[in-house]
Scaffold this active site. Structure first.
Site, PDB file in Angstrom:
ATOM      1  N   GLY A 137     -11.189  41.704  24.028  1.00  0.00           N
ATOM      2  CA  GLY A 137     -12.084  41.135  23.030  1.00  0.00           C
ATOM      3  C   GLY A 137     -13.245  40.413  23.708  1.00  0.00           C
ATOM      4  O   GLY A 137     -14.236  41.015  24.133  1.00  0.00           O
ATOM      5  N   GLY A 138     -13.113  39.091  23.829  1.00  0.00           N
ATOM      6  CA  GLY A 138     -14.187  38.253  24.358  1.00  0.00           C
ATOM      7  C   GLY A 138     -14.829  38.773  25.632  1.00  0.00           C
ATOM      8  O   GLY A 138     -16.066  38.798  25.758  1.00  0.00           O
TER       9      GLY A 138
ATOM     10  N   ASN B 106     -13.045  45.600  22.306  1.00  0.00           N
ATOM     11  CA  ASN B 106     -13.021  45.359  20.861  1.00  0.00           C
ATOM     12  C   ASN B 106     -14.058  44.275  20.584  1.00  0.00           C
ATOM     13  O   ASN B 106     -13.820  43.102  20.846  1.00  0.00           O
ATOM     14  CB  ASN B 106     -11.606  44.898  20.457  1.00  0.00           C
ATOM     15  CG  ASN B 106     -11.522  44.466  19.005  1.00  0.00           C
ATOM     16  OD1 ASN B 106     -12.457  44.678  18.225  1.00  0.00           O
ATOM     17  ND2 ASN B 106     -10.404  43.858  18.640  1.00  0.00           N
ATOM     18  N   TRP B 107     -15.195  44.695  20.065  1.00  0.00           N
ATOM     19  CA  TRP B 107     -16.303  43.741  19.895  1.00  0.00           C
ATOM     20  C   TRP B 107     -16.116  42.852  18.663  1.00  0.00           C
ATOM     21  O   TRP B 107     -16.903  41.923  18.443  1.00  0.00           O
ATOM     22  CB  TRP B 107     -17.640  44.494  19.810  1.00  0.00           C
ATOM     23  CG  TRP B 107     -18.006  45.218  21.079  1.00  0.00           C
ATOM     24  CD1 TRP B 107     -17.283  45.253  22.257  1.00  0.00           C
ATOM     25  CD2 TRP B 107     -19.189  45.998  21.325  1.00  0.00           C
ATOM     26  NE1 TRP B 107     -17.934  46.012  23.194  1.00  0.00           N
ATOM     27  CE2 TRP B 107     -19.115  46.485  22.653  1.00  0.00           C
ATOM     28  CE3 TRP B 107     -20.302  46.348  20.552  1.00  0.00           C
ATOM     29  CZ2 TRP B 107     -20.100  47.290  23.219  1.00  0.00           C
ATOM     30  CZ3 TRP B 107     -21.304  47.152  21.113  1.00  0.00           C
ATOM     31  CH2 TRP B 107     -21.191  47.609  22.432  1.00  0.00           C
ATOM     32  N   LYS B 108     -15.138  43.159  17.855  1.00  0.00           N
ATOM     33  CA  LYS B 108     -14.858  42.384  16.633  1.00  0.00           C
ATOM     34  C   LYS B 108     -16.137  42.233  15.802  1.00  0.00           C
ATOM     35  O   LYS B 108     -16.966  43.144  15.789  1.00  0.00           O
ATOM     36  CB  LYS B 108     -14.220  41.044  17.001  1.00  0.00           C
ATOM     37  CG  LYS B 108     -12.985  41.237  17.896  1.00  0.00           C
ATOM     38  CD  LYS B 108     -12.120  40.025  18.027  1.00  0.00           C
ATOM     39  CE  LYS B 108     -10.936  40.340  18.937  1.00  0.00           C
ATOM     40  NZ  LYS B 108      -9.999  39.237  19.073  1.00  0.00           N
TER      41      LYS B 108
ATOM     42  N   SER C  28      -6.730  37.701  25.840  1.00  0.00           N
ATOM     43  CA  SER C  28      -7.370  36.933  26.918  1.00  0.00           C
ATOM     44  C   SER C  28      -7.349  37.655  28.262  1.00  0.00           C
ATOM     45  O   SER C  28      -7.179  37.033  29.316  1.00  0.00           O
ATOM     46  CB  SER C  28      -6.734  35.541  27.038  1.00  0.00           C
ATOM     47  OG  SER C  28      -6.933  34.811  25.833  1.00  0.00           O
TER      48      SER C  28
ATOM     49  N   GLU D 114      -5.570  40.335  13.674  1.00  0.00           N
ATOM     50  CA  GLU D 114      -6.485  39.624  12.766  1.00  0.00           C
ATOM     51  C   GLU D 114      -6.480  40.290  11.388  1.00  0.00           C
ATOM     52  O   GLU D 114      -6.595  39.613  10.363  1.00  0.00           O
ATOM     53  CB  GLU D 114      -7.897  39.586  13.377  1.00  0.00           C
ATOM     54  CG  GLU D 114      -7.947  38.580  14.532  1.00  0.00           C
ATOM     55  CD  GLU D 114      -8.905  38.933  15.653  1.00  0.00           C
ATOM     56  OE1 GLU D 114      -9.780  39.795  15.451  1.00  0.00           O
ATOM     57  OE2 GLU D 114      -8.760  38.345  16.746  1.00  0.00           O
TER      58      GLU D 114
ATOM     59  N   HIS E 269      -4.784  45.562  13.896  1.00  0.00           N
ATOM     60  CA  HIS E 269      -5.058  44.409  14.756  1.00  0.00           C
ATOM     61  C   HIS E 269      -4.468  43.158  14.104  1.00  0.00           C
ATOM     62  O   HIS E 269      -4.459  43.037  12.872  1.00  0.00           O
ATOM     63  CB  HIS E 269      -6.570  44.246  14.957  1.00  0.00           C
ATOM     64  CG  HIS E 269      -6.892  43.238  16.008  1.00  0.00           C
ATOM     65  ND1 HIS E 269      -6.881  41.888  15.748  1.00  0.00           N
ATOM     66  CD2 HIS E 269      -7.168  43.374  17.323  1.00  0.00           C
ATOM     67  CE1 HIS E 269      -7.154  41.238  16.878  1.00  0.00           C
ATOM     68  NE2 HIS E 269      -7.335  42.121  17.839  1.00  0.00           N
TER      69      HIS E 269
ATOM     70  N   GLY F 258      -7.827  35.512  22.101  1.00  0.00           N
ATOM     71  CA  GLY F 258      -8.958  34.609  21.920  1.00  0.00           C
ATOM     72  C   GLY F 258      -8.664  33.158  22.287  1.00  0.00           C
ATOM     73  O   GLY F 258      -9.463  32.272  22.002  1.00  0.00           O
TER      74      GLY F 258
ATOM     75  N   GLU G  31      -0.361  43.082  21.857  1.00  0.00           N
ATOM     76  CA  GLU G  31      -1.235  41.921  21.855  1.00  0.00           C
ATOM     77  C   GLU G  31      -0.490  40.714  21.294  1.00  0.00           C
ATOM     78  O   GLU G  31      -0.420  40.547  20.063  1.00  0.00           O
ATOM     79  CB  GLU G  31      -2.474  42.189  20.998  1.00  0.00           C
ATOM     80  CG  GLU G  31      -3.309  43.345  21.480  1.00  0.00           C
ATOM     81  CD  GLU G  31      -4.754  43.229  21.003  1.00  0.00           C
ATOM     82  OE1 GLU G  31      -5.639  43.133  21.848  1.00  0.00           O
ATOM     83  OE2 GLU G  31      -4.981  43.211  19.785  1.00  0.00           O
TER      84      GLU G  31
END
Ligand code: PGA
Length: 255
Positions: free
Chosen positions: A235-236, A9-11, A214, A99, A97, A175, A169
């Site tokens: 993500g990251g 997930n590159w956000k 994470s 966010e 998600h 994150g 999640e």
């Protein structure tokens, strides 16, 4: 054989040229891997989808979007419909998600509508659920997760077991660099699998349940080895080709 989906997930990261470069590096690395492969998915920002789809043509890497609207078209300024997402070459779409829930006020009901719209367009929705730190500290994790599933899975029965993906999640792990422990992941995923029996009955075992929060090349081995974990929403760590590729190769051990 355990089902495994490794999803990046590159956000809101990477302008088009960077996204194309990252996709090309992932494709290149994946093409060098041998043996059984997990499903490999990357979810770039909308504007880079077309170039990432192009970079991934002919490789095992598939492309998804990070969101969609439930309606096909109309006066919804700034929105992108599931039909448009499918038309752009995506096979998956992330919905709900945390966010989006936190910053854009998305409810379980809205997420459920998006999931149905996605399936109508032959997209697989990745439905995200998970508790906040406060909810966990109050001992509400299971209630929250069960309620999110109830809202998000309305109208789905066992014929949908392979048409949707669930991503657990925990919000406090996203994150933050603080992944849930293996015991916490195991417990939550077992609970989710059990809850899925309510909706998918005999087919609940077939539903892919991802862990997200994470997940890195360092903890992937431990997390992906857990019985009810069918991959990760990353993500990251999905923003660096070599790290994402490392996680993919670790996942191959558990196929
Ligand atoms: P993270 O994000 O891997 O950076 O924690 C995961 C996600 O939000 O899907």
């Amino acid at each position: 054989m355990k089902k495994m989906l490794i999803a990046g997930n590159w956000k809101m990261n990477k302008i088009a040229a960077e996204a194309t470069e990252l996709a090309a590096s992932i494709v290149n690395g994946v093409n060098k891997l041998s043996g059984a492969m997990p499903q490999i998915l990357v979810c770039p920002p909308f504007l880079s989808i077309a170039s990432v789809v192009k970079a991934a043509v002919g490789s095992p890497v598939i492309v998804g979007a990070q969101n969609c609207h439930n309606l096909q078209k109309g006066a919804y300024t700034g929105e992108v419909s599931a039909q448009m997402v499918a038309d752009s070459g995506c096979k998956y779409v992330i919905v709900g998600h945390s966010e989006r829930r936190a910053y854009f006020g998305e409810s379980d009901e809205f997420i459920n509508l998006k999931a149905h719209a996605a399936i109508t367009e032959n997209l697989i929705p990745i439905i995200c659920i998970g508790e906040t730190l406060e909810q966990r500290q109050n001992g509400e994790t299971f209630d929250i997760v069960a309620n999110q599933l109830k809202g998000c899975l309305a109208g789905f029965d066992k014929s949908y077991s392979e048409k949707i993906v669930i991503a657990y999640e925990p919000v406090w792990a996203i994150g933050t660099g603080i992944s849930a422990t293996a015991a916490q992941v195991d417990e939550a995923h077992n609970f989710i699998r059990q809850e899925l029996n309510k909706y998918f009955e005999t087919e609940a075992e077939n539903v892919i349940i991802l862990y997200g929060g994470s997940l890195t090349a360092e903890n992937a081995d431990e997390v992906l080895s857990i019985r009810n974990v069918n991959g990760g929403l990353i993500g990251g760590a999905s923003l660096k080709a070599e790290v994402f590729l490392k996680i993919i190769s670790i996942s191959q051990k558990y196929l």
